[in-house]
Design a protein around this motif. Structure first.
Motif, short mmCIF file in Angstrom:
data_model
loop_
_atom_site.label_atom_id
_atom_site.label_comp_id
_atom_site.label_asym_id
_atom_site.label_seq_id
_atom_site.Cartn_x
_atom_site.Cartn_y
_atom_site.Cartn_z
N THR A 155 0.84 -1.19 0.00
CA THR A 155 0.00 0.00 0.00
C THR A 155 0.88 1.24 0.00
N ASP A 194 -3.82 2.90 -2.56
CA ASP A 194 -3.27 2.92 -3.90
C ASP A 194 -2.99 4.35 -4.33
N ASP A 197 -5.73 7.05 -4.18
CA ASP A 197 -6.00 7.56 -2.83
C ASP A 197 -5.08 8.73 -2.51
N ASP A 242 0.87 1.72 -11.16
CA ASP A 242 -0.32 1.59 -10.32
C ASP A 242 -0.57 0.15 -9.89
N GLY A 246 -1.54 -1.45 -3.80
CA GLY A 246 -2.89 -1.94 -3.55
C GLY A 246 -2.86 -3.08 -2.56
N GLU A 247 -3.95 -3.79 -2.50
CA GLU A 247 -4.08 -4.90 -1.56
C GLU A 247 -4.46 -6.18 -2.30
N VAL A 455 -7.06 -9.86 -5.91
CA VAL A 455 -7.01 -8.41 -5.68
C VAL A 455 -8.17 -7.97 -4.80
N ASP A 457 -10.18 -4.56 -3.30
CA ASP A 457 -10.36 -3.12 -3.52
C ASP A 457 -11.32 -2.60 -2.47
N ARG A 458 -10.80 -2.37 -1.27
CA ARG A 458 -11.64 -1.86 -0.17
C ARG A 458 -11.92 -0.38 -0.35
N GLU A 459 -12.92 0.09 0.35
CA GLU A 459 -13.19 1.52 0.36
C GLU A 459 -12.01 2.25 0.99
N SER A 460 -11.57 3.29 0.34
CA SER A 460 -10.40 4.02 0.82
C SER A 460 -10.58 5.51 0.56
N GLU A 463 -12.62 6.86 -2.49
CA GLU A 463 -14.07 6.74 -2.40
C GLU A 463 -14.64 7.67 -1.33
#
Length: 560
Positions: A155, A194, A197, A242, A246-247, A455, A457-460, A463
């Motif tokens: 991250t 990411d 963010d 990119d 990320g996660e 992969v 893609d949590r709220e970060s 968002e």
């Protein structure tokens, strides 16, 4: 009369024709004694005497001294990669995990048993090696999932502002501003997952009135500086970087695993497409080392390292590097030794490695160098001068080395350099050809690290800030619609319900007239961090509001 022919065996023609090994002279005896370590040994090869390998004089590396780091150098085609394989497969066999950065894609064969041949058998026999076809347990990794392998991601928060500034090529002022932005995110419990963010947070803190007020308390970032950072960030993202952020974030502790039989796991990071982006490669590698450094306990001098890194094409680590980054590399190489981590650089000439780093490398394997130009001749003399005093004229010896031969000096168990030994390197027991793609796919499919391929893609922040803008727009529209309407009958704006969190309504909603309504919604009354969406994100990210993320000496996030 006794028939002697019946009791005396006939002489073996092969034994009679085998050459008698030459008696060891004083110099050969000194080399044999200097490289005959008491602890676990890595068999590098045997001494070359009169142009031929002499199995009577093995040349070894002390496993326990590999945290003194090392260098494997030589011109293209002289055997550097095979020497790397020889050392790496024996380190793993001795129970120490290995990490290999494979820039050219030709090291993946380390995961596959070697194929016997007459030439290979003859080479092994000449070195007194009992060659066996085998390969250790291996993992195949890639950066961000590019290619075949388990993806390594991290991250933006974990990567940190120091390495990010180097990656983006920022100057001191811009780096300081980026550090301030990270500091704000850290103190507010906002994890940056990411690149989008980070970009969204920079825009909020530098272009939004509320964001400017949030940042004003701890300093400020000029619009010009923010613009530079955003432009560099966009260019970095467009280059394909990119995918590396990320996660799920890769846990570097997974590089320290051993197999069920006690041997170390060889983690081979495939990087053939990253050679055109040396800055990304160098910063990502520095992140791996920095993350390990902050997590591992001090061990001093142990019987064996916890992990040994191999950096193939090491010159890419230093290409176009800033002075600050080089200082960081020197510091990492110097300090990580006490954590039980060894680093071995592989490159063409020692001059590819900065002098302050080169001074930290106690184990040296120098394959042939050519002197076709004046610059080559100068580099050759400089290389020869870095070795201990030798009876051989290394300026003449180094260019004349055959493929698979090298000039060697290593650290003894007493911490002193061994005498220079011209060495015939042993043969690798794993494949000397790149592994077939099908074989790599099998290794990846069977890997216990397979969850990293999914992969998340949590709220970060991206968002959250996007939703904040939507709420502000809705609040403004409600304020305009309620203009002239009695405040007691105007509907109170409510925050949206977040997944995993109950709906929350500002306690001050509906207590102001319509002209104030556009400025007071739930998130506006309590400030940005009072937004339920932010609270939801903080809970989902596993952070605590107001508890600052602590960072290591290298700017990376402390996770343990």
């Amino acid at each position: 009369m006794t028939d002697e022919s019946a009791t005396t065996p006939a002489p073996d023609p092969a034994a009679a024709s085998a050459p008698t090994p030459p008696a060891l002279d004083e110099r050969a005896t000194a080399v044999r004694d200097a490289y005959g370590f008491e602890g676990t040994q890595i068999h590098l090869g045997v001494l070359v005497r009169d142009g031929e390998p002499d199995p009577q004089v093995p040349v070894n590396l002390a496993l326990g001294m590999l945290n003194r780091h090392g260098l494997i150098a030589g011109a293209t085609g002289t055997g550097k990669t095979k020497t790397l394989q020889v050392i790496a497969e024996q380190i793993a066999a001795a129970g120490t995990p290995v990490f290999v950065a494979d820039m050219k894609g030709d090291l993946s064969g380390i995961a596959v048993p070697g194929t016997p041949s007459e030439k290979l058998t003859a080479r092994a026999a000449a070195r007194g090696q009992e060659w066996t076809s085998r390969a250790g347990t291996s993992e195949i990794l890639t950066l961000g999932g590019q290619g075949t392998g388990i993806p390594i991601r991290t991250t933006v928060s974990d990567f940190g502002p120091v390495l990010m500034a180097k990656t983006l090529g920022l100057n001191d002022t811009q780096e300081s501003s980026l550090g301030l932005i990270f500091h704000y995110a850290d103190t507010k419990g906002l994890g940056l997952l990411d690149l989008k963010d980070l970009r969204a947070l920079i825009r909020f803190l530098t272009a939004d009135d509320e964001g400017k007020q949030e940042l004003k308390g701890i300093g400020g970032v000029s619009a010009a500086t923010a613009g530079v950072i955003l432009r560099e960030l966009t260019e970095f993202e467009n280059s394909g970087a990119d995918v590396f952020f990320g996660e799920p974030a890769f846990d570097t502790q997974d590089l320290l695993r051993t197999a069920s039989d006690g041997t170390g796991i060889i983690s081979c990071l495939e990087l053939p497409d990253v050679a055109t982006r040396p800055t990304l490669f160098s910063t990502f590698m520095m992140w791996l080392l920095a993350d390990l450094y902050q997590d591992l306990p001090e061990v001093g001098d142990a019987d064996k390292p916890k992990l040994v890194f191999f950096f193939d094409e090491a010159h890419l680590l230093f290409k176009d590097a800033s002075k600050a980054f080089l200082e960081q590399v020197v510091q990492t190489v110097r300090l990580i030794r006490s954590k039980g981590v060894g680093i071995i650089f592989i490159t063409q000439t020692p001059k590819d490695v900065p002098g302050d780093v080169l001074a930290q490398l106690g184990n040296r394997v120098q394959h042939a160098l050519r002197a076709y130009t004046p610059d080559d001749a100068k580099a050759l003399k400089a290389t020869a001068s870095t070795f201990p005093t030798s009876d051989d004229d290394l300026v003449e010896v180094i260019p004349s080395l055959k493929t698979g031969e090298a000039v060697v000096t290593v650290m003894s168990e007493e911490g002193a350099p061994t005498p220079v030994a011209v060495t015939a390197v042993r043969a690798p027991e794993s494949s000397m050809e790149p592994a077939p793609k099908e074989e790599l796919e099998k290794i990846v499919a069977a890997s216990p690290l397979a969850p990293y391929t999914e992969v998340v893609d949590r709220e970060s922040a991206y968002e959250i800030l996007g939703r904040r803008d939507e709420q502000a727009a809705q609040a403004g529209a409600q304020g305009a619609g309620a203009d002239g309407q009695d405040a007691s009958t105007a509907p109170a704006p409510t925050a949206p319900t977040e997944q995993g969190a109950s709906a929350e309504t500002s306690p001050k909603a509906g207590k102001h007239d319509g002209k104030q309504d556009g400025k007071q919604g739930g998130s506006k009354d309590e400030g940005f961090m009072g937004n339920p969406a932010v609270k939801s994100f903080i809970r989902s990210a596993g952070t605590v509001l107001g508890r600052e993320i602590t960072r290591s000496l290298f700017g990376t996030r402390r996770r343990r």
